[in-house]
Scaffold this active site. Structure first.
Site, PDB file in Angstrom:
ATOM      1  N   HIS A   1      19.716 -39.073  34.481  1.00 44.87           N
ATOM      2  CA  HIS A   1      20.206 -38.159  33.437  1.00 44.87           C
ATOM      3  C   HIS A   1      19.113 -38.028  32.358  1.00 44.87           C
ATOM      4  O   HIS A   1      19.250 -38.525  31.243  1.00 44.87           O
ATOM      5  CB  HIS A   1      21.503 -38.708  32.841  1.00 44.87           C
ATOM      6  CG  HIS A   1      22.325 -37.704  32.097  1.00 44.87           C
ATOM      7  ND1 HIS A   1      21.939 -36.383  31.943  1.00 44.87           N
ATOM      8  CD2 HIS A   1      23.512 -37.825  31.430  1.00 44.87           C
ATOM      9  CE1 HIS A   1      22.860 -35.746  31.232  1.00 44.87           C
ATOM     10  NE2 HIS A   1      23.818 -36.593  30.916  1.00 44.87           N
TER      11      HIS A   1
ATOM     12  N   ASP B   1      27.881 -47.220  28.946  1.00 39.11           N
ATOM     13  CA  ASP B   1      28.334 -46.004  29.627  1.00 39.11           C
ATOM     14  C   ASP B   1      29.612 -46.363  30.386  1.00 39.11           C
ATOM     15  O   ASP B   1      29.947 -47.551  30.532  1.00 39.11           O
ATOM     16  CB  ASP B   1      27.237 -45.519  30.589  1.00 39.11           C
ATOM     17  CG  ASP B   1      27.575 -44.199  31.274  1.00 39.11           C
ATOM     18  OD1 ASP B   1      28.462 -43.465  30.778  1.00 39.11           O
ATOM     19  OD2 ASP B   1      26.955 -43.903  32.320  1.00 39.11           O
TER      20      ASP B   1
ATOM     21  N   ARG C   1      23.606 -29.592  37.325  1.00 32.49           N
ATOM     22  CA  ARG C   1      24.289 -30.892  37.350  1.00 32.49           C
ATOM     23  C   ARG C   1      24.962 -31.023  38.704  1.00 32.49           C
ATOM     24  O   ARG C   1      25.804 -30.195  39.069  1.00 32.49           O
ATOM     25  CB  ARG C   1      25.339 -30.980  36.239  1.00 32.49           C
ATOM     26  CG  ARG C   1      26.342 -32.101  36.480  1.00 32.49           C
ATOM     27  CD  ARG C   1      27.219 -32.391  35.311  1.00 32.49           C
ATOM     28  NE  ARG C   1      26.458 -32.954  34.217  1.00 32.49           N
ATOM     29  CZ  ARG C   1      27.012 -33.589  33.167  1.00 32.49           C
ATOM     30  NH1 ARG C   1      28.319 -33.731  33.095  1.00 32.49           N
ATOM     31  NH2 ARG C   1      26.255 -34.079  32.216  1.00 32.49           N
TER      32      ARG C   1
ATOM     33  N   GLN D   1      19.690 -36.508  28.660  1.00 26.69           N
ATOM     34  CA  GLN D   1      20.443 -37.417  27.801  1.00 26.69           C
ATOM     35  C   GLN D   1      19.519 -38.472  27.209  1.00 26.69           C
ATOM     36  O   GLN D   1      19.539 -38.743  26.014  1.00 26.69           O
ATOM     37  CB  GLN D   1      21.564 -38.082  28.612  1.00 26.69           C
ATOM     38  CG  GLN D   1      22.375 -39.090  27.817  1.00 26.69           C
ATOM     39  CD  GLN D   1      23.213 -38.450  26.719  1.00 26.69           C
ATOM     40  OE1 GLN D   1      23.978 -37.537  26.983  1.00 26.69           O
ATOM     41  NE2 GLN D   1      23.054 -38.921  25.483  1.00 26.69           N
TER      42      GLN D   1
ATOM     43  N   CYS E   1      26.389 -42.230  25.868  1.00 29.42           N
ATOM     44  CA  CYS E   1      26.126 -40.822  26.204  1.00 29.42           C
ATOM     45  C   CYS E   1      27.382 -39.970  26.063  1.00 29.42           C
ATOM     46  O   CYS E   1      27.285 -38.761  25.890  1.00 29.42           O
ATOM     47  CB  CYS E   1      25.575 -40.726  27.614  1.00 29.42           C
ATOM     48  SG  CYS E   1      26.590 -41.560  28.848  1.00 29.42           S
TER      49      CYS E   1
ATOM     50  N   ARG F   1      21.614 -33.446  21.614  1.00 29.89           N
ATOM     51  CA  ARG F   1      21.443 -32.805  22.932  1.00 29.89           C
ATOM     52  C   ARG F   1      21.018 -31.356  22.748  1.00 29.89           C
ATOM     53  O   ARG F   1      20.164 -30.845  23.469  1.00 29.89           O
ATOM     54  CB  ARG F   1      22.752 -32.853  23.746  1.00 29.89           C
ATOM     55  CG  ARG F   1      23.215 -34.226  24.187  1.00 29.89           C
ATOM     56  CD  ARG F   1      22.332 -34.816  25.277  1.00 29.89           C
ATOM     57  NE  ARG F   1      22.255 -34.010  26.480  1.00 29.89           N
ATOM     58  CZ  ARG F   1      23.158 -34.007  27.469  1.00 29.89           C
ATOM     59  NH1 ARG F   1      24.192 -34.813  27.415  1.00 29.89           N
ATOM     60  NH2 ARG F   1      22.999 -33.246  28.541  1.00 29.89           N
TER      61      ARG F   1
END
Ligand code: CP
Ligand code: NVA
Length: 311
Positions: free
Chosen positions: A135, A230, A108, A138, A270, A298
């Site tokens: 991402h 988001d 990340r 996700q 998310c 996830r």
């Protein structure tokens, strides 16, 4: 079990075929059932995952660390100050060295190019755990969650409200690959990057999905099966947070807005959520909200990804 993804990296959903995406979902179902049934599934026995984090994380860190353990392997966490990477060592050398120790790396970070470089110079699978651009883990999880809830993906409409950021980009890739319609409403100047929209349009020409980039949040959510939002200021944009609050206020997902969607719409995020900004409590905690199932998945989806890439 199919192994044709073995040794590959997962940097972007756009690099995956639709068949590979379904392979991930099929294995996810199996792994989730096995975990629930208490059946051992040590497909990565003795393997090690290096986990490089230049930004904070709750879900990504914990789900990868727990996931590799449940698969019989072990994860090693490297925080922002732990490695020489980009300080006294270039990415190429770090990639070559870590490839001698680990079976795979999850990273990340900020610049997407750093993840591309890690995959170029390393000789082990690299998994993108979020960059400023994308991402993918996700969104693969989001699509799997929608599939669980709606039993299909093709023909559904997802409305995304807010910043044209990494989430918007990966949703564009993901929806267009699997034949879902996607309508994105962002304030002027905060739209997704044209290059990503073009990728999605190319995918849509094959899958039959519709891509819409507009500025009216009410228009976007009309007849939507899924409403997604988001944070308005992503990690690294903290200094812009106050200014963005003003610019994005009409894009808040609240009861008035969701009334335009189908009555059985799913609310997705998310996480982490800034409640009271991009979403109200009444929506985030409503019966339509699947945010915690999404977070749980996830774990299951990334276990499938690790197994397919690293076995
Ligand atoms: N959704 C997500 O990636 O959460 P974290 O930032 O907590 O990992
Ligand atoms: N857009 C957000 C996503 C967090 C999971 C960020 O990059 O901070």
């Amino acid at each position: 079990m199919a192994i044709r993804m073995n040794g590959k990296s997962l940097l972007s959903i756009n690099d995956l075929s639709e068949e590979e995406i379904w392979q991930i979902f099929d294995l996810t179902k199996v792994l989730k059932q096995k975990l629930y049934a208490g059946e051992e599934h040590h497909y990565l026995k003795g393997k090690t995952l290096g986990m490089i984090f230049a930004k904070p994380s709750t879900r990504t860190r914990v789900s990868f660390e727990v996931g590799i353990y449940q698969l019989g392997g072990i994860g090693f966490y490297y925080g922002p100050n732990d490695l020489q990477l980009k300080k006294s060592e270039n990415i190429s050398d770090t990639a070559k060295v870590l490839s001698r120790y680990h079976s795979g790396i999850m990273i990340r970070t900020f610049a997407h190019q750093d993840v591309v470089d890690l995959a170029t110079y390393g000789s082990i699978p690299i998994i993108n755990g979020l960059t400023d651009l994308l991402h993918p883990c996700q969104v693969l999880t989001d699509l799997f969650t929608i599939l669980e809830k709606k039993r299909t993906l093709k023909g559904l409409k997802l409305a995304y409200l807010g910043d044209g950021n990494n989430m918007a980009h990966s949703l564009l890739h993901g929806c267009s690959k699997v034949g879902m319609d996607i309508s994105i409403a962002s304030p002027q100047g905060y739209e997704p990057l044209p290059e990503i929209v073009n990728n999605a349009k190319r995918n849509a020409a094959i899958s039959g999905s519709k891509i819409e980039i507009i500025q009216d949040p009410f228009e976007a959510v009309k007849n939507a099966d899924i409403i997604y939002t988001d944070v308005w200021a992503s990690m690294g944009q903290e200094k812009e947070a106050e200014e963005r609050k003003k610019l994005f206020k009409d894009f808040q997902v609240n009861n008035k807005l969701v009334a335009e969607a189908k009555s059985d719409y799913l609310f997705m995020h998310c996480l982490p959520a800034h409640r009271g900004d991009e979403v109200t409590d009444e929506v985030a905690d409503s019966a339509n909200s699947v945010i915690f199932d999404e977070a749980e998945n996830r774990l299951h989806v990334q276990k499938a990804i690790m197994t397919l890439l690293m076995q």
